[in-house]
Design a protein around this motif. Sequence first.
Motif, PDB file in Angstrom:
ATOM      1  N   ALA A   1       8.461  64.887  27.571  1.00 10.52           N
ATOM      2  CA  ALA A   1       9.498  65.911  27.287  1.00 10.52           C
ATOM      3  C   ALA A   1       8.666  67.076  27.492  1.00 10.52           C
ATOM      4  N   LEU A   2       9.329  68.018  28.563  1.00 14.16           N
ATOM      5  CA  LEU A   2       8.884  69.547  28.534  1.00 14.16           C
ATOM      6  C   LEU A   2       9.834  70.200  27.918  1.00 14.16           C
ATOM      7  N   VAL A   3       9.337  71.076  27.059  1.00 13.40           N
ATOM      8  CA  VAL A   3      10.311  71.809  26.047  1.00 13.40           C
ATOM      9  C   VAL A   3       9.810  73.244  26.046  1.00 13.40           C
ATOM     10  N   ALA A   4      10.981  74.100  26.352  1.00 15.55           N
ATOM     11  CA  ALA A   4      10.541  75.602  26.353  1.00 15.55           C
ATOM     12  C   ALA A   4      11.866  76.048  25.665  1.00 15.55           C
ATOM     13  N   PRO A   5      11.305  77.257  24.963  1.00  6.81           N
ATOM     14  CA  PRO A   5      12.283  78.216  24.117  1.00  6.81           C
ATOM     15  C   PRO A   5      13.066  79.014  25.287  1.00  6.81           C
ATOM     16  N   LEU A   6      14.595  78.953  25.190  1.00 13.07           N
ATOM     17  CA  LEU A   6      15.031  79.863  26.033  1.00 13.07           C
ATOM     18  C   LEU A   6      15.216  81.163  25.558  1.00 13.07           C
ATOM     19  N   ARG A   7      14.808  82.164  26.417  1.00 15.05           N
ATOM     20  CA  ARG A   7      14.836  83.714  25.931  1.00 15.05           C
ATOM     21  C   ARG A   7      15.744  84.525  26.916  1.00 15.05           C
ATOM     22  N   ALA A   8      16.018  85.711  26.722  1.00 14.76           N
ATOM     23  CA  ALA A   8      17.221  86.478  27.263  1.00 14.76           C
ATOM     24  C   ALA A   8      16.492  86.808  28.796  1.00 14.76           C
ATOM     25  N   HIS A   9      15.307  86.827  28.967  1.00 16.16           N
ATOM     26  CA  HIS A   9      14.643  87.154  30.124  1.00 16.16           C
ATOM     27  C   HIS A   9      14.461  85.733  30.916  1.00 16.16           C
ATOM     28  N   GLY A  10      14.485  84.575  30.487  1.00 21.26           N
ATOM     29  CA  GLY A  10      14.381  83.364  31.047  1.00 21.26           C
ATOM     30  C   GLY A  10      13.624  82.406  30.208  1.00 21.26           C
ATOM     31  N   VAL A  11      12.856  81.329  30.628  1.00 18.15           N
ATOM     32  CA  VAL A  11      12.357  80.324  30.162  1.00 18.15           C
ATOM     33  C   VAL A  11      10.878  80.715  30.215  1.00 18.15           C
ATOM     34  N   THR A  12      10.374  80.346  28.991  1.00 20.76           N
ATOM     35  CA  THR A  12       8.802  80.313  28.822  1.00 20.76           C
ATOM     36  C   THR A  12       8.286  79.061  29.336  1.00 20.76           C
ATOM     37  N   ALA A  13       6.825  79.125  29.408  1.00 19.67           N
ATOM     38  CA  ALA A  13       5.921  78.021  29.554  1.00 19.67           C
ATOM     39  C   ALA A  13       6.523  76.747  28.782  1.00 19.67           C
ATOM     40  N   PRO A  14       6.779  75.482  29.383  1.00 15.11           N
ATOM     41  CA  PRO A  14       7.121  74.401  28.554  1.00 15.11           C
ATOM     42  C   PRO A  14       5.907  73.942  27.701  1.00 15.11           C
ATOM     43  N   ASP A  15       5.944  73.068  26.468  1.00 14.63           N
ATOM     44  CA  ASP A  15       5.211  72.342  25.868  1.00 14.63           C
ATOM     45  C   ASP A  15       5.371  71.116  26.510  1.00 14.63           C
ATOM     46  N   THR A  16       4.457  70.252  26.591  1.00 11.90           N
ATOM     47  CA  THR A  16       4.478  68.901  26.830  1.00 11.90           C
ATOM     48  C   THR A  16       4.464  68.087  25.680  1.00 11.90           C
ATOM     49  N   LEU A  17       5.432  67.073  25.610  1.00 14.10           N
ATOM     50  CA  LEU A  17       5.537  66.249  24.480  1.00 14.10           C
ATOM     51  C   LEU A  17       5.369  64.695  25.175  1.00 14.10           C
ATOM     52  N   ARG A  18       4.227  63.780  24.759  1.00 11.41           N
ATOM     53  CA  ARG A  18       4.055  62.384  25.156  1.00 11.41           C
ATOM     54  C   ARG A  18       5.016  61.586  24.228  1.00 11.41           C
ATOM     55  N   LEU A  19       6.165  61.337  24.489  1.00 17.22           N
ATOM     56  CA  LEU A  19       7.107  60.430  23.997  1.00 17.22           C
ATOM     57  C   LEU A  19       6.698  58.970  24.030  1.00 17.22           C
ATOM     58  N   PHE A  20       6.643  58.319  24.994  1.00 13.11           N
ATOM     59  CA  PHE A  20       6.243  56.967  25.020  1.00 13.11           C
ATOM     60  C   PHE A  20       5.275  56.649  26.191  1.00 13.11           C
ATOM     61  N   PRO A  21       4.001  56.763  25.711  1.00 16.72           N
ATOM     62  CA  PRO A  21       3.119  56.954  26.816  1.00 16.72           C
ATOM     63  C   PRO A  21       2.744  55.421  27.558  1.00 16.72           C
ATOM     64  N   GLY A  22       3.223  54.594  26.991  1.00 14.58           N
ATOM     65  CA  GLY A  22       2.983  53.241  27.709  1.00 14.58           C
ATOM     66  C   GLY A  22       4.098  52.890  28.453  1.00 14.58           C
ATOM     67  N   ALA A  23       5.467  53.551  28.376  1.00 14.52           N
ATOM     68  CA  ALA A  23       6.496  53.140  28.919  1.00 14.52           C
ATOM     69  C   ALA A  23       6.315  53.077  30.715  1.00 14.52           C
ATOM     70  N   ARG A  24       7.074  52.279  30.951  1.00 18.63           N
ATOM     71  CA  ARG A  24       7.026  51.953  32.586  1.00 18.63           C
ATOM     72  C   ARG A  24       8.264  51.300  32.887  1.00 18.63           C
ATOM     73  N   ASP A  25       8.723  51.394  34.229  1.00 22.81           N
ATOM     74  CA  ASP A  25      10.104  51.155  34.686  1.00 22.81           C
ATOM     75  C   ASP A  25      11.365  51.619  34.058  1.00 22.81           C
ATOM     76  N   VAL A  26      11.130  53.103  33.705  1.00 23.60           N
ATOM     77  CA  VAL A  26      12.160  53.701  32.778  1.00 23.60           C
ATOM     78  C   VAL A  26      13.371  54.275  33.844  1.00 23.60           C
ATOM     79  N   ALA A  27      14.471  54.174  33.262  1.00 21.80           N
ATOM     80  CA  ALA A  27      15.631  54.451  33.786  1.00 21.80           C
ATOM     81  C   ALA A  27      16.698  55.107  32.822  1.00 21.80           C
ATOM     82  N   PHE A  28      17.363  56.107  33.239  1.00 19.35           N
ATOM     83  CA  PHE A  28      18.454  56.940  32.263  1.00 19.35           C
ATOM     84  C   PHE A  28      19.668  56.481  32.982  1.00 19.35           C
ATOM     85  N   ASP A  29      20.696  56.042  32.225  1.00 19.12           N
ATOM     86  CA  ASP A  29      22.166  55.867  32.610  1.00 19.12           C
ATOM     87  C   ASP A  29      23.028  56.858  31.663  1.00 19.12           C
ATOM     88  N   TYR A  30      24.069  57.264  32.258  1.00 19.28           N
ATOM     89  CA  TYR A  30      24.969  58.139  31.462  1.00 19.28           C
ATOM     90  C   TYR A  30      26.480  57.557  31.329  1.00 19.28           C
TER      91      TYR A  30
END
Length: 185
Positions: free
Chosen positions: A111-140
Amino acid sequence: MKSRTGGFTLVELLVALTIGALVVLLAHRAFGVVSDLAGRVATRREAHDRDINARRFLAQAFGSLEVGLMTDGGFRGLTDDVTFAAWLPSADDTVRRHRVRIVATPEGVIALVAPLRAHGVTAPDTLRLFPGARDVAFDYLLDYGADAAWVREWRSPVSAPIAVRVRMLEGEVADTLLFAIGPRG
């Protein structure tokens, strides 16, 4: 015949030393096994904690997702990448709007997480959520109900799906996570 006046014979000393050596050898092996088991338990506990924290983060991010603001690009969901704005705690213990991007990479889910500011987005922090995951798919999820359809992509500046499903393999274990979207889920 001489009478014994005390002391031990050489045979008795050798037997005692052999028994003592066996006890020390067995104790050393037992401590080695216990140490290995403790290391494996600690490794599994760390992996379990990381997994639970990742699930909590995703539930909080999707649960506080903000829909309908054109200024931050809205909700964009692809098969291997989800981007949206959400209300999350900041480093200063206040809750602020953040730009969240969840990406499936060859090394796992991050996950790349960055605070939203009035002047835009700052540099994101990287969070390793599931480091061993493979064959990942998102559905909606499109709509409520047992017969509701899941779609592979969602691009809308003013709406979001009802839920997001994350399907992945971690090692030999398949896992499916379901996260309800904030005000809609």
